[in-house]
Design an enzyme around this catalytic site. Sequence first.
Site, mmCIF file in Angstrom:
data_model
loop_
_atom_site.group_PDB
_atom_site.id
_atom_site.type_symbol
_atom_site.label_atom_id
_atom_site.label_comp_id
_atom_site.label_asym_id
_atom_site.label_seq_id
_atom_site.Cartn_x
_atom_site.Cartn_y
_atom_site.Cartn_z
ATOM 1 C CB ALA A 175 -0.939 -0.006 1.203
ATOM 2 C CG ASP A 178 9.332 -10.233 0.980
ATOM 3 O OD1 ASP A 178 8.316 -10.492 0.309
ATOM 4 O OD2 ASP A 178 10.493 -10.443 0.568
ATOM 5 C CB SER A 233 -3.480 -8.814 -13.669
ATOM 6 O OG SER A 233 -3.030 -8.294 -14.905
ATOM 7 C CE1 TYR A 292 1.958 -8.842 -12.349
ATOM 8 C CE2 TYR A 292 0.803 -9.002 -14.453
ATOM 9 C CZ TYR A 292 0.922 -8.448 -13.194
ATOM 10 O OH TYR A 292 0.013 -7.499 -12.765
ATOM 11 C CE LYS A 328 -1.165 -9.918 -10.423
ATOM 12 N NZ LYS A 328 -1.635 -9.413 -9.127
HETATM 13 P P1 NAP Z 1 3.461 -0.922 -8.045
HETATM 14 O O1 NAP Z 1 3.260 0.502 -8.412
HETATM 15 O O2 NAP Z 1 4.672 -1.630 -8.532
HETATM 16 O O3 NAP Z 1 3.394 -1.046 -6.451
HETATM 17 C C1 NAP Z 1 3.568 -2.302 -5.883
HETATM 18 C C2 NAP Z 1 3.473 -2.217 -4.376
HETATM 19 O O4 NAP Z 1 3.594 -3.569 -3.894
HETATM 20 C C3 NAP Z 1 4.599 -1.432 -3.740
HETATM 21 O O5 NAP Z 1 4.075 -0.689 -2.667
HETATM 22 C C4 NAP Z 1 5.575 -2.506 -3.246
HETATM 23 O O6 NAP Z 1 6.262 -2.178 -2.052
HETATM 24 C C5 NAP Z 1 4.619 -3.634 -2.913
HETATM 25 N N1 NAP Z 1 5.257 -4.925 -2.939
HETATM 26 C C6 NAP Z 1 5.843 -5.565 -3.980
HETATM 27 N N2 NAP Z 1 6.329 -6.748 -3.581
HETATM 28 C C7 NAP Z 1 6.033 -6.864 -2.270
HETATM 29 C C8 NAP Z 1 6.271 -7.849 -1.293
HETATM 30 N N3 NAP Z 1 6.932 -8.979 -1.575
HETATM 31 N N4 NAP Z 1 5.831 -7.646 -0.038
HETATM 32 C C9 NAP Z 1 5.165 -6.513 0.281
HETATM 33 N N5 NAP Z 1 4.900 -5.537 -0.591
HETATM 34 C C10 NAP Z 1 5.350 -5.714 -1.856
HETATM 35 O O7 NAP Z 1 2.233 -1.818 -8.524
HETATM 36 P P2 NAP Z 1 0.723 -1.399 -8.938
HETATM 37 O O8 NAP Z 1 0.712 -1.083 -10.372
HETATM 38 O O9 NAP Z 1 0.175 -0.453 -7.951
HETATM 39 O O10 NAP Z 1 0.019 -2.830 -8.801
HETATM 40 C C11 NAP Z 1 -0.800 -3.171 -7.695
HETATM 41 C C12 NAP Z 1 -1.553 -4.446 -8.024
HETATM 42 O O11 NAP Z 1 -2.336 -4.256 -9.197
HETATM 43 C C13 NAP Z 1 -0.654 -5.645 -8.315
HETATM 44 O O12 NAP Z 1 -1.264 -6.816 -7.816
HETATM 45 C C14 NAP Z 1 -0.616 -5.687 -9.820
HETATM 46 O O13 NAP Z 1 -0.309 -6.974 -10.313
HETATM 47 C C15 NAP Z 1 -2.032 -5.275 -10.132
HETATM 48 N N6 NAP Z 1 -2.231 -4.769 -11.486
HETATM 49 C C16 NAP Z 1 -1.698 -3.579 -11.866
HETATM 50 C C17 NAP Z 1 -1.929 -3.110 -13.157
HETATM 51 C C18 NAP Z 1 -1.418 -1.785 -13.637
HETATM 52 O O14 NAP Z 1 -1.716 -1.445 -14.789
HETATM 53 N N7 NAP Z 1 -0.678 -1.035 -12.851
HETATM 54 C C19 NAP Z 1 -2.680 -3.887 -14.055
HETATM 55 C C20 NAP Z 1 -3.183 -5.096 -13.627
HETATM 56 C C21 NAP Z 1 -2.968 -5.520 -12.335
HETATM 57 P P3 NAP Z 1 7.519 -1.152 -2.011
HETATM 58 O O15 NAP Z 1 6.927 0.201 -2.269
HETATM 59 O O16 NAP Z 1 8.087 -1.281 -0.650
HETATM 60 O O17 NAP Z 1 8.427 -1.612 -3.101
#
Ligand code: NAP
Length: 253
Positions: A11, A61, A144, A157, A161
């Site tokens: 978050a 983590d 996703s 990935y 998903k």
């Molecule tokens: P993001 O900007 O890369 O942010 C990811 C967040 O997850 C960061 O806060 C990160 O922590 C945290 N994280 C990653 N690995 C972790 C772990 N092992 N333990 C705890 N925290 C962890 O990603 P986002 O785009 O917001 O994506 C959020 C969700 O939406 C994901 O499930 C992604 O697959 C899904 N999604 C996104 C998109 C898109 O277009 N963006 C599309 C489809 C699905 P740190 O800040 O500490 O690194």
Amino acid sequence: MNERVALVTGAARGIGRAIAVALAKEKWRVVINYRANEDAAKEALKLVEEVGGKGIPIQADIADSADRARLVAQTLETFARIDLLVNNAAMGPRRRVDLLEMTESSYDEVMATNLKGPLFLTQLVVRRMIELKIEKARIINIGSISAYTSSTSRGEYCLSKAGMGMMTALFAHRLAECGINVYELRPGFIRTDMTSPVWDKYERMIADGLTPIARWGEPEEVARAVVAIAQDCFPLSTGEVINVDSGFHLRRL
Ligand code: NAP
């Protein structure tokens, strides 16, 4: 102050941060989980407090079993309950490579973070929800479009998903008798750090008709769907997948 508590993984940034802030606006208390980026987590907490909410950042983590146990324990020590778990944290492969070059270590890392971690975190959390007799507890998995869309440069990935889709069905089936509904949101193209390497590419594809709604989504638009579930707008639905994807999933002629 609403006494209800949401644990949102990942978050600190992106969609997870928007979810934490949107829930805080509705007076939920929020746990802001993050892996490494403490500054981003502090910034997320500041935003939560600016909308009058209460939150706590917890580093853990989710791919690590001991960290997951500590995350749940610290959440309960702080707030004494968990009403909503949002399995949002996920990662893409550190390097996008062709399927024929995908390494076992990348597969293991992505699957541990995106599927195994959420699976066993959910198991831990729902055991406590049941013990604590939380009414209308809810689980939301952030899936996703990659659950059903092949990208051969990030097979791990897509596999994670796709697995999450079954995870949603399994928990929905198992937890219905406990009164815990389970939902999956499937974002499409949301402007965050995760998609930043492909912003230009997707921008062109969207302009060329990739999605019926011809624009990027914003993290807040995913968060609005989470809030609707948190407010129990779908009490008779479980195992439901809600596409938040500009209509990408539609087959078109
Ligand atoms: P993001 O900007 O890369 O942010 C990811 C967040 O997850 C960061 O806060 C990160 O922590 C945290 N994280 C990653 N690995 C972790 C772990 N092992 N333990 C705890 N925290 C962890 O990603 P986002 O785009 O917001 O994506 C959020 C969700 O939406 C994901 O499930 C992604 O697959 C899904 N999604 C996104 C998109 C898109 O277009 N963006 C599309 C489809 C699905 P740190 O800040 O500490 O690194």
